[in-house]
Design a protein around this motif. Structure first.
Motif, PDB file in Angstrom:
ATOM      1  N   LEU A  15      27.476 -69.662 -38.322  1.00 59.22           N
ATOM      2  CA  LEU A  15      27.278 -69.866 -39.756  1.00 59.22           C
ATOM      3  C   LEU A  15      27.604 -68.592 -40.536  1.00 59.22           C
ATOM      4  O   LEU A  15      28.137 -68.649 -41.648  1.00 59.22           O
ATOM      5  N   ASP A  16      27.319 -67.433 -39.946  1.00 59.49           N
ATOM      6  CA  ASP A  16      27.608 -66.175 -40.629  1.00 59.49           C
ATOM      7  C   ASP A  16      29.101 -65.974 -40.850  1.00 59.49           C
ATOM      8  O   ASP A  16      29.505 -65.298 -41.817  1.00 59.49           O
ATOM      9  N   GLN A  20      34.775 -68.769 -46.554  1.00 60.50           N
ATOM     10  CA  GLN A  20      34.516 -69.180 -47.930  1.00 60.50           C
ATOM     11  C   GLN A  20      35.536 -70.207 -48.414  1.00 60.50           C
ATOM     12  O   GLN A  20      35.230 -71.034 -49.283  1.00 60.50           O
ATOM     13  N   LYS A  23      34.157 -73.627 -48.032  1.00 60.25           N
ATOM     14  CA  LYS A  23      32.916 -73.973 -48.714  1.00 60.25           C
ATOM     15  C   LYS A  23      33.196 -74.976 -49.833  1.00 60.25           C
ATOM     16  O   LYS A  23      34.217 -74.919 -50.511  1.00 60.25           O
ATOM     17  N   ASP A 117      19.383 -75.805 -45.417  1.00 61.11           N
ATOM     18  CA  ASP A 117      19.835 -74.459 -45.046  1.00 61.11           C
ATOM     19  C   ASP A 117      21.295 -74.434 -44.617  1.00 61.11           C
ATOM     20  O   ASP A 117      22.005 -73.453 -44.893  1.00 61.11           O
ATOM     21  N   ILE A 118      21.733 -75.486 -43.917  1.00 59.87           N
ATOM     22  CA  ILE A 118      23.096 -75.467 -43.368  1.00 59.87           C
ATOM     23  C   ILE A 118      24.064 -76.214 -44.276  1.00 59.87           C
ATOM     24  O   ILE A 118      25.039 -75.637 -44.777  1.00 59.87           O
ATOM     25  N   ASP A 121      23.039 -74.903 -48.478  1.00 62.04           N
ATOM     26  CA  ASP A 121      23.049 -73.475 -48.813  1.00 62.04           C
ATOM     27  C   ASP A 121      24.238 -72.730 -48.206  1.00 62.04           C
ATOM     28  O   ASP A 121      24.826 -71.866 -48.864  1.00 62.04           O
ATOM     29  N   THR A 122      24.576 -73.036 -46.953  1.00 62.96           N
ATOM     30  CA  THR A 122      25.649 -72.289 -46.284  1.00 62.96           C
ATOM     31  C   THR A 122      27.015 -72.923 -46.480  1.00 62.96           C
ATOM     32  O   THR A 122      27.980 -72.244 -46.833  1.00 62.96           O
TER      33      THR A 122
END
Length: 332
Positions: A15-16, A20, A23, A117-118, A121-122
């Protein structure tokens, strides 16, 4: 499809490291082992969602297989190991792939946290596409209905793809394909995949016995958990120099040493050194089972017949799908 990532395929294994450029896109979520016809129905639905927009389409998958994590004494054979799965996703036309490590800790994430969260948000997804049987989160709380409701609450779209069936109205599944490989049923295995099953392996040094018999071979090792039926196969092989037709023997060489399993490939009309090269081998058809012969002369006579049968099978080869066309490069 036009998207920010359309000019190159983007890959991340955490995930890190999520790019982008992916996204805010359309995500197809699943295990995708084999990237078979059922999986491609999910991927095609995702591509359809992204078609004509500026939103990237990517896959999110997991390694290793969850059943392997929870029962390591009985690992699940991977039809497409991680690197080959990523390549298949690229060939299918996606903009990228996110392959997340699957651990017991990851499996314990609450379904709500997975979404917030995944996915939100990510990844910042606009739309999620999954198969009818996909579950996620602790105790498999994340059902298709749960995902639909989460999408409605958080403002992203959700598409659940119904199961893909073969001509006999049976579900297309990785388990069925593994069973076909174990029976040597390449027509059905390849039909369910929609392309000819393949693997990659590095050529290793052997005892040079094939060369002495007039059939020099490239010796390859398959993973210990590979269920492939021992026997003789017609194959298409990609080397650093291009594509070659060939015939292969998988097994323990009962005429000689009955040793450890090897996949031995003889390339037609080829001379050269393949040692330490990584070959890609597509299995086209199963010709016969492994046999023990009374003499080297009897073995050579059978190998001559095997070569003729393999050439005939390869001479009538036609693409099973657009994916098969791309993978085997029929135009070359």
């Amino acid at each position: 499809m036009s998207s920010p990532a359309s000019s190159r395929f983007l890959f991340a294994d955490s995930l890190d490291a999520f790019p982008q450029d992916l996204k805010g896109g359309v995500v197809a979520i699943g295990n995708f082992d084999g990237v078979h016809r059922g999986h491609r129905a999910v991927l095609d639905a995702a591509l359809g969602m992204g078609h004509g927009t500026h939103h990237p389409v990517f896959a999110m998958s997991f390694e290793p297989h969850p059943r392997t994590v929870f029962n390591p004494s009985a690992p699940v054979f991977r039809l497409t190991p991680p690197a080959l799965k990523v390549e298949m996703l690229r060939v299918c036309g996606l903009d990228g792939a996110l392959i997340l490590p699957f651990t017991k800790e990851f499996a314990s994430i609450e379904a709500k946290a997975f979404v917030q969260d995944i996915l939100i948000d990510t990844l910042g997804i606009r739309h999620a596409v999954t198969g009818y049987d996909f579950h996620f989160g602790k105790a498999r709380q994340g059902t298709p209905d749960f995902l639909r409701m989460a999408g409605a609450n958080h403002g992203f779209g959700v598409t659940i793809v119904h199961r893909e069936e073969d001509e006999g109205a049976e579900a297309v599944s990785s388990t069925r394909i593994r069973d076909c490989l174990a029976r040597g049923d390449m027509p059905q295995a390849n039909g369910l995949l929609g392309y000819r099953w393949f693997f990659e392996a590095e050529v290793r040094h052997g005892d040079k016995r094939g060369r002495d018999l007039g059939y020099p071979t490239a010796n390859l090792s398959l993973s210990e958990d590979c269920p492939l039926l021992e026997g003789i196969y017609a194959v298409k092989v990609k080397t650093g120099g291009g594509w070659h037709d060939g015939v292969a023997s998988y097994g323990r060489r009962p005429t000689f040493d009955n040793g450890a399993k090897l996949f031995e490939v003889h390339l037609f009309d080829f001379s050269g050194d393949l040692y330490d090269e990584t070959l890609r081998v597509h299995l086209i058809s199963y010709l016969r089972g492994e046999q023990k012969f009374d003499s080297a002369e009897d073995l050579i006579a059978q190998m001559d017949r095997d070569g003729q049968e393999a050439r005939a099978a390869l001479g009538s080869l036609r693409p099973l799908s657009e994916i098969d066309l791309k993978l085997l490069d029929f135009a070359s």
